[in-house]
Scaffold this active site. Structure first.
Site, PDB file in Angstrom:
ATOM      1  N   LEU A   1      11.083   1.373   6.954  1.00 29.05           N
ATOM      2  CA  LEU A   1      10.440   1.908   5.757  1.00 29.05           C
ATOM      3  C   LEU A   1      11.141   3.212   5.353  1.00 29.05           C
ATOM      4  O   LEU A   1      11.343   4.087   6.198  1.00 29.05           O
ATOM      5  CB  LEU A   1       8.960   2.191   6.044  1.00 29.05           C
TER       6      LEU A   1
ATOM      7  N   TYR B   1       0.825  -1.205   0.000  1.00 30.52           N
ATOM      8  CA  TYR B   1       0.000   0.000   0.000  1.00 30.52           C
ATOM      9  C   TYR B   1       0.858   1.253   0.000  1.00 30.52           C
ATOM     10  O   TYR B   1       2.087   1.193   0.150  1.00 30.52           O
ATOM     11  CB  TYR B   1      -0.950   0.000   1.202  1.00 30.52           C
TER      12      TYR B   1
HETATM   13  N1  PDD Z   1       2.682   4.850   7.585  1.00 32.78           N
HETATM   14  N2  PDD Z   1       7.433   3.684   8.991  1.00 32.78           N
HETATM   15  C1  PDD Z   1       6.303   2.954   8.972  1.00 32.78           C
HETATM   16  C2  PDD Z   1       6.349   1.564   9.529  1.00 32.78           C
HETATM   17  C3  PDD Z   1       5.122   3.492   8.450  1.00 32.78           C
HETATM   18  O1  PDD Z   1       4.002   2.750   8.399  1.00 32.78           O
HETATM   19  C4  PDD Z   1       5.118   4.832   7.958  1.00 32.78           C
HETATM   20  C5  PDD Z   1       3.887   5.485   7.375  1.00 32.78           C
HETATM   21  C6  PDD Z   1       6.325   5.567   7.989  1.00 32.78           C
HETATM   22  C7  PDD Z   1       6.421   6.972   7.438  1.00 32.78           C
HETATM   23  O2  PDD Z   1       6.405   6.972   6.031  1.00 32.78           O
HETATM   24  P1  PDD Z   1       5.865   8.234   5.208  1.00 32.78           P
HETATM   25  O3  PDD Z   1       6.640   9.413   5.663  1.00 32.78           O
HETATM   26  O4  PDD Z   1       6.143   7.881   3.785  1.00 32.78           O
HETATM   27  O5  PDD Z   1       4.387   8.365   5.509  1.00 32.78           O
HETATM   28  C8  PDD Z   1       7.458   4.950   8.502  1.00 32.78           C
HETATM   29  C9  PDD Z   1       1.457   5.330   6.982  1.00 32.78           C
HETATM   30  C10 PDD Z   1       1.199   6.779   7.151  1.00 32.78           C
HETATM   31  C11 PDD Z   1       0.305   4.444   7.451  1.00 32.78           C
HETATM   32  O6  PDD Z   1       0.546   3.253   7.604  1.00 32.78           O
HETATM   33  O7  PDD Z   1      -0.813   4.936   7.628  1.00 32.78           O
END
Ligand code: PDD
Length: 287
Positions: free
Chosen positions: A203, A35
């Site tokens: 991530l 996703y």
């Molecule tokens: N999650 N690490 C993890 C495990 C995450 O699930 C997320 C984001 C991030 C931050 O990534 P980004 O800056 O690209 O949003 C880091 C999203 C927001 C979610 O699961 O809803």
């Protein structure tokens, strides 16, 4: 917004209540999918190219072909934004390996399931609620760079944080801090900003990369370096970053205040730069 607007499923836009997938979908049966979450400001998709690139990396890692080109994704997502009233939104998109009889091996000639929806983006940019976090063991697998829909460890650890009276769990693997359950982490000590390097154990956050970029642009000393738990205990500031919550200061860790227990000055500075970048983006001055 969902409810009045439309979602996208397998080539069609429709009301959320009409969007149905088979119980044999491999996303439902196996968590076999990936996703993305993309913020939208002023009707524009924020850092879309970065999100689509990470989508490609996730798909490649699970050996699933991207059914759409980047321009096709852009057209689809812009239409979804339009159908949900423009403005600020959070887009969620998901691809699974499709519908087939339950069998671990990859199915042949099975189209992926494509789903996308919009939810309200509830960021209070001026004063985000500071976080109270706990540290936990990182119990996840070895491929945490994949934005997998299989989030059971993250869910269990987030719930553990909530039951401990905190709101986020910061994960530690073999003594090294990795990230939050849905966020990346930054630590400030003596004016130096540090975030763990990317790789397979966390991530590669789009917000994380932008924060590093903004530090470089505004001469805030910043490095990508391993952090241990001691670094958390000695931190002047700790921040958590994500697309939905932007940059959140952690003011309490394991029931102890972080420094003086208030958001720090470098957090204030980077937040101002982040908000200015967003504003420029809204006005079409940043790509
Ligand atoms: N999650 N690490 C993890 C495990 C995450 O699930 C997320 C984001 C991030 C931050 O990534 P980004 O800056 O690209 O949003 C880091 C999203 C927001 C979610 O699961 O809803």
């Amino acid at each position: 917004m969902s409810g009045q607007g439309d979602v996208y499923l397998n080539g069609e836009f429709m009301p959320l209540a009409e969007a149905k997938v088979s119980v044999l979908d491999r996303g439902f049966i196996f968590g076999d999918g990936i996703y993305e979450v993309i913020p939208v400001y002023g009707g524009r998709l924020f850092r879309l190219a970065h999100h689509l690139q990470r989508l490609d990396q996730s798909l490649q890692a699970i050996h699933l072909a991207n059914p759409l080109s980047h321009p096709q994704w852009q057209t689809l997502l812009e239409e979804l934004v339009r159908r949900n009233g423009g403005g600020d939104q959070s887009l969620y998109l998901q691809l699974t390996r499709g519908v087939s009889a339950r069998d671990h091996r990859f199915p042949l000639n099975t189209p992926p399931t494509l789903f996308a929806m919009s939810t309200p983006l509830a960021v209070s940019a001026e004063a985000p609620a500071p976080s109270h976090a706990i540290t936990v063991e990182d119990i996840r697998w070895q491929l945490c760079h994949i934005k997998s829909i299989a989030l059971l460890p993250n869910i269990l650890l987030r719930q553990q944080a909530l039951e401990a009276g905190a709101d986020e769990a910061i994960m530690v693997r073999d003594g090294a801090v990795t990230e939050g359950t849905a966020s990346n982490i930054f630590v400030v000590r003596d004016g130096l900003v540090t975030t763990p390097p990317t790789g397979q154990l966390l991530l590669p956050g789009i917000t994380r990369d932008l924060v590093v970029e903004l530090c470089q642009r505004h001469q805030i000393p910043c490095q990508e370096q391993r952090l241990d738990e001691e670094a958390l205990r000695q931190a002047d500031e700790i921040w958590l970053t994500s697309s939905t919550r932007e940059i959140v200061p952690v003011v309490e860790l394991n029931r102890q205040p972080v420094a003086n227990g208030r958001p720090g000055p470098i957090w204030g500075e980077i937040s101002r730069h982040y908000q200015a970048y967003k504003q420029a983006f809204r006005e079409g001055r940043e790509a």
